[in-house]
Scaffold this motif. Structure first.
Motif, PDB file in Angstrom:
ATOM      1  N   TRP A  10       0.851  -1.190   0.000  1.00 18.22           N
ATOM      2  CA  TRP A  10       0.000   0.000   0.000  1.00 18.22           C
ATOM      3  C   TRP A  10       0.882   1.234   0.000  1.00 18.22           C
ATOM      4  CZ3 TRP A  10       1.711   1.821   4.583  1.00 18.22           C
ATOM      5  CH2 TRP A  10       1.941   0.918   5.624  1.00 18.22           C
ATOM      6  N   ASP A  11       0.255   2.382  -0.248  1.00 20.30           N
ATOM      7  CA  ASP A  11       1.001   3.631  -0.397  1.00 20.30           C
ATOM      8  C   ASP A  11       0.086   4.793  -0.024  1.00 20.30           C
ATOM      9  OD1 ASP A  11       2.548   5.820  -1.300  1.00 20.30           O
ATOM     10  OD2 ASP A  11       3.223   4.735  -3.075  1.00 20.30           O
ATOM     11  N   TYR A  12       0.468   5.582   0.960  1.00 19.30           N
ATOM     12  CA  TYR A  12      -0.294   6.757   1.395  1.00 19.30           C
ATOM     13  C   TYR A  12       0.597   7.993   1.298  1.00 19.30           C
ATOM     14  CZ  TYR A  12      -3.475   3.453   3.703  1.00 19.30           C
ATOM     15  OH  TYR A  12      -4.360   2.444   3.973  1.00 19.30           O
ATOM     16  N   THR A  13       0.016   9.113   0.925  1.00 17.77           N
ATOM     17  CA  THR A  13       0.722  10.388   0.932  1.00 17.77           C
ATOM     18  C   THR A  13      -0.167  11.425   1.592  1.00 17.77           C
ATOM     19  OG1 THR A  13       1.893   9.849  -1.106  1.00 17.77           O
ATOM     20  CG2 THR A  13       1.859  12.164  -0.454  1.00 17.77           C
ATOM     21  N   LEU A  14       0.379  12.130   2.564  1.00 20.43           N
ATOM     22  CA  LEU A  14      -0.327  13.197   3.272  1.00 20.43           C
ATOM     23  C   LEU A  14       0.399  14.501   2.964  1.00 20.43           C
ATOM     24  CD1 LEU A  14      -2.461  14.109   5.354  1.00 20.43           C
ATOM     25  CD2 LEU A  14      -0.763  13.603   7.136  1.00 20.43           C
ATOM     26  N   TYR A  15      -0.261  15.401   2.222  1.00 22.19           N
ATOM     27  CA  TYR A  15       0.308  16.704   1.885  1.00 22.19           C
ATOM     28  C   TYR A  15       0.005  17.666   3.017  1.00 22.19           C
ATOM     29  CZ  TYR A  15       0.687  14.559  -2.640  1.00 22.19           C
ATOM     30  OH  TYR A  15       0.999  13.698  -3.660  1.00 22.19           O
ATOM     31  N   ILE A  16       1.016  18.418   3.446  1.00 21.00           N
ATOM     32  CA  ILE A  16       0.857  19.286   4.610  1.00 21.00           C
ATOM     33  C   ILE A  16       1.374  20.691   4.304  1.00 21.00           C
ATOM     34  CG2 ILE A  16       0.961  17.404   6.287  1.00 21.00           C
ATOM     35  CD1 ILE A  16       3.919  18.187   6.758  1.00 21.00           C
ATOM     36  N   PRO A  17       0.829  21.679   5.016  1.00 24.19           N
ATOM     37  CA  PRO A  17       1.360  23.038   4.883  1.00 24.19           C
ATOM     38  C   PRO A  17       2.644  23.169   5.696  1.00 24.19           C
ATOM     39  CG  PRO A  17      -0.398  23.012   6.491  1.00 24.19           C
ATOM     40  CD  PRO A  17      -0.318  21.620   5.923  1.00 24.19           C
ATOM     41  N   ASN A  18       3.340  24.252   5.491  1.00 32.00           N
ATOM     42  CA  ASN A  18       4.536  24.526   6.283  1.00 32.00           C
ATOM     43  C   ASN A  18       4.086  25.085   7.631  1.00 32.00           C
ATOM     44  OD1 ASN A  18       6.904  26.107   7.337  1.00 32.00           O
ATOM     45  ND2 ASN A  18       7.804  25.042   5.604  1.00 32.00           N
ATOM     46  N   ASP A  19       3.751  24.180   8.529  1.00 34.52           N
ATOM     47  CA  ASP A  19       3.184  24.527   9.833  1.00 34.52           C
ATOM     48  C   ASP A  19       3.626  23.444  10.812  1.00 34.52           C
ATOM     49  OD1 ASP A  19       1.486  24.766  12.078  1.00 34.52           O
ATOM     50  OD2 ASP A  19      -0.178  25.488  10.857  1.00 34.52           O
ATOM     51  N   LEU A  20       4.262  23.838  11.902  1.00 35.15           N
ATOM     52  CA  LEU A  20       4.755  22.847  12.869  1.00 35.15           C
ATOM     53  C   LEU A  20       3.643  21.968  13.432  1.00 35.15           C
ATOM     54  CD1 LEU A  20       7.552  24.762  14.794  1.00 35.15           C
ATOM     55  CD2 LEU A  20       7.805  22.781  13.307  1.00 35.15           C
ATOM     56  N   ARG A  21       2.402  22.449  13.439  1.00 33.62           N
ATOM     57  CA  ARG A  21       1.290  21.612  13.914  1.00 33.62           C
ATOM     58  C   ARG A  21       1.071  20.410  13.008  1.00 33.62           C
ATOM     59  NH1 ARG A  21      -2.636  26.681  14.466  1.00 33.62           N
ATOM     60  NH2 ARG A  21      -1.590  26.969  12.480  1.00 33.62           N
ATOM     61  N   ALA A  22       1.517  20.501  11.770  1.00 28.48           N
ATOM     62  CA  ALA A  22       1.365  19.397  10.825  1.00 28.48           C
ATOM     63  C   ALA A  22       2.182  18.172  11.241  1.00 28.48           C
ATOM     64  CB  ALA A  22       1.764  19.848   9.423  1.00 28.48           C
ATOM     65  N   VAL A  23       3.226  18.373  12.035  1.00 31.29           N
ATOM     66  CA  VAL A  23       4.029  17.249  12.510  1.00 31.29           C
ATOM     67  C   VAL A  23       3.159  16.308  13.343  1.00 31.29           C
ATOM     68  CG1 VAL A  23       6.038  16.579  13.878  1.00 31.29           C
ATOM     69  CG2 VAL A  23       6.153  18.615  12.418  1.00 31.29           C
ATOM     70  N   THR A  24       2.340  16.864  14.218  1.00 31.57           N
ATOM     71  CA  THR A  24       1.438  16.053  15.037  1.00 31.57           C
ATOM     72  C   THR A  24       0.400  15.352  14.178  1.00 31.57           C
ATOM     73  OG1 THR A  24       1.769  17.521  16.924  1.00 31.57           O
ATOM     74  CG2 THR A  24      -0.189  16.116  16.972  1.00 31.57           C
ATOM     75  N   VAL A  25      -0.131  16.040  13.184  1.00 29.55           N
ATOM     76  CA  VAL A  25      -1.106  15.431  12.273  1.00 29.55           C
ATOM     77  C   VAL A  25      -0.462  14.231  11.560  1.00 29.55           C
ATOM     78  CG1 VAL A  25      -2.475  15.808  10.185  1.00 29.55           C
ATOM     79  CG2 VAL A  25      -2.405  17.564  11.965  1.00 29.55           C
ATOM     80  N   CYS A  26       0.762  14.396  11.099  1.00 28.05           N
ATOM     81  CA  CYS A  26       1.466  13.303  10.418  1.00 28.05           C
ATOM     82  C   CYS A  26       1.708  12.128  11.357  1.00 28.05           C
ATOM     83  CB  CYS A  26       2.799  13.793   9.855  1.00 28.05           C
ATOM     84  SG  CYS A  26       2.621  14.887   8.428  1.00 28.05           S
ATOM     85  N   ARG A  27       2.153  12.418  12.559  1.00 25.83           N
ATOM     86  CA  ARG A  27       2.435  11.351  13.526  1.00 25.83           C
ATOM     87  C   ARG A  27       1.177  10.546  13.829  1.00 25.83           C
ATOM     88  NH1 ARG A  27       4.838  14.320  17.153  1.00 25.83           N
ATOM     89  NH2 ARG A  27       2.976  14.681  18.377  1.00 25.83           N
ATOM     90  N   ARG A  28       0.073  11.226  14.074  1.00 25.64           N
ATOM     91  CA  ARG A  28      -1.179  10.532  14.392  1.00 25.64           C
ATOM     92  C   ARG A  28      -1.725   9.771  13.190  1.00 25.64           C
ATOM     93  NH1 ARG A  28      -3.886  15.060  18.362  1.00 25.64           N
ATOM     94  NH2 ARG A  28      -2.416  14.698  20.070  1.00 25.64           N
ATOM     95  N   THR A  29      -1.580  10.338  12.013  1.00 26.24           N
ATOM     96  CA  THR A  29      -2.029   9.650  10.791  1.00 26.24           C
ATOM     97  C   THR A  29      -1.204   8.389  10.561  1.00 26.24           C
ATOM     98  OG1 THR A  29      -2.750  11.752   9.835  1.00 26.24           O
ATOM     99  CG2 THR A  29      -2.397   9.918   8.307  1.00 26.24           C
ATOM    100  N   LEU A  30       0.099   8.486  10.738  1.00 24.40           N
ATOM    101  CA  LEU A  30       0.974   7.332  10.583  1.00 24.40           C
ATOM    102  C   LEU A  30       0.588   6.227  11.562  1.00 24.40           C
ATOM    103  CD1 LEU A  30       3.491   5.936   9.389  1.00 24.40           C
ATOM    104  CD2 LEU A  30       4.816   7.131  11.136  1.00 24.40           C
ATOM    105  N   ARG A  31       0.333   6.590  12.811  1.00 21.06           N
ATOM    106  CA  ARG A  31      -0.078   5.606  13.828  1.00 21.06           C
ATOM    107  C   ARG A  31      -1.341   4.877  13.370  1.00 21.06           C
ATOM    108  NH1 ARG A  31       0.248   3.997  19.149  1.00 21.06           N
ATOM    109  NH2 ARG A  31       2.053   5.279  19.493  1.00 21.06           N
ATOM    110  N   LEU A  32      -2.301   5.610  12.862  1.00 17.43           N
ATOM    111  CA  LEU A  32      -3.548   5.010  12.396  1.00 17.43           C
ATOM    112  C   LEU A  32      -3.299   4.073  11.209  1.00 17.43           C
ATOM    113  CD1 LEU A  32      -6.613   4.806  12.628  1.00 17.43           C
ATOM    114  CD2 LEU A  32      -6.770   6.816  11.150  1.00 17.43           C
TER     115      LEU A  32
END
Length: 140
Positions: A10-32
Motif C-alpha cells: 500500500w502507499d499513502y501520501t499526506l500533503y501538509i502546509p509549512n506549519d509545525l502543527r502538521a508534525v502532530t497530524v502526520c504522527r497521528r495519521t501514521l499511527r492510524l
C-alpha cells in the motif's frame, strides 16, 4: 504453497502546509495507518522517525511538505518526508555528539540509529524541485 502468502502493499501520501502543527497530524495519521494494517509493533519507532523527518521538512524549508508511507511486497515499510529544498540534508551527527539539552541536531542521528536504512533523493511535487528524505523499517 504454504508459507508463501503475499504481503499486502500500500502507499499513502499526506500533503501538509509549512506549519509545525502538521508534525502532530502526520504522527497521528501514521499511527492510524500502521495500526489499521496490523503493524502495531512498528508504531513507536515509525512515529519517532516520521516526526524527525517531517519536522526537518517543515523547520528548514518555506514551502509545503508531504509525508509518504508505503509498504512494499517484500514487507519493508518506507517512510519519507518531501520538502521544497533540493539541497541534500546535513550529514547526521552521531547521537553521542549531541548534548541531552540540545533541541536541534539529533534528527538524522536518530533516523540513522533506529532505521534499517535511510537516505535522500531529489524529487518534485507541487511543480517545485525538492527532495525526499526517507527511511525503511523491516516489518517482522
Amino acid at each position: 504453497m504454504p508459507g508463501s502468502e503475499s504481503i499486502e502493499s500500500w502507499d499513502y501520501t499526506l500533503y501538509i502546509p509549512n506549519d509545525l502543527r502538521a508534525v502532530t497530524v502526520c504522527r497521528r495519521t501514521l499511527r492510524l495507518i500502521l495500526t489499521m494494517h496490523g503493524l502495531i509493533g512498528l508504531v513507536d519507532t515509525a512515529e519517532l522517525l516520521a516526526t524527525e523527518l517531517v519536522s526537518n521538512a517543515v523547520r528548514h524549508t518555506k514551502g509545503p511538505a508531504a509525508l509518504r508511507v508505503r509498504r512494499a511486497p517484500e514487507g519493508v515499510v518506507w517512510i519519507g518526508a518531501w520538502d521544497t529544498d533540493p539541497a541534500p540534508p546535513d550529514p547526521p551527527r552521531p547521537l553521542e555528539q549531541v548534548g541531552e539539552a540540545e533541541e536541534e541536531g539529533r534528527g538524522l542521528g536518530l533516523v540513522t540509529a533506529c532505521a534499517d536504512y535511510w537516505g535522500w533523493r531529489p524529487s518534485a511535487r507541487f511543480g517545485d524541485q525538492g527532495k525526499y528524505v526517507w527511511c525503511e523499517l523491516v516489518a517482522a
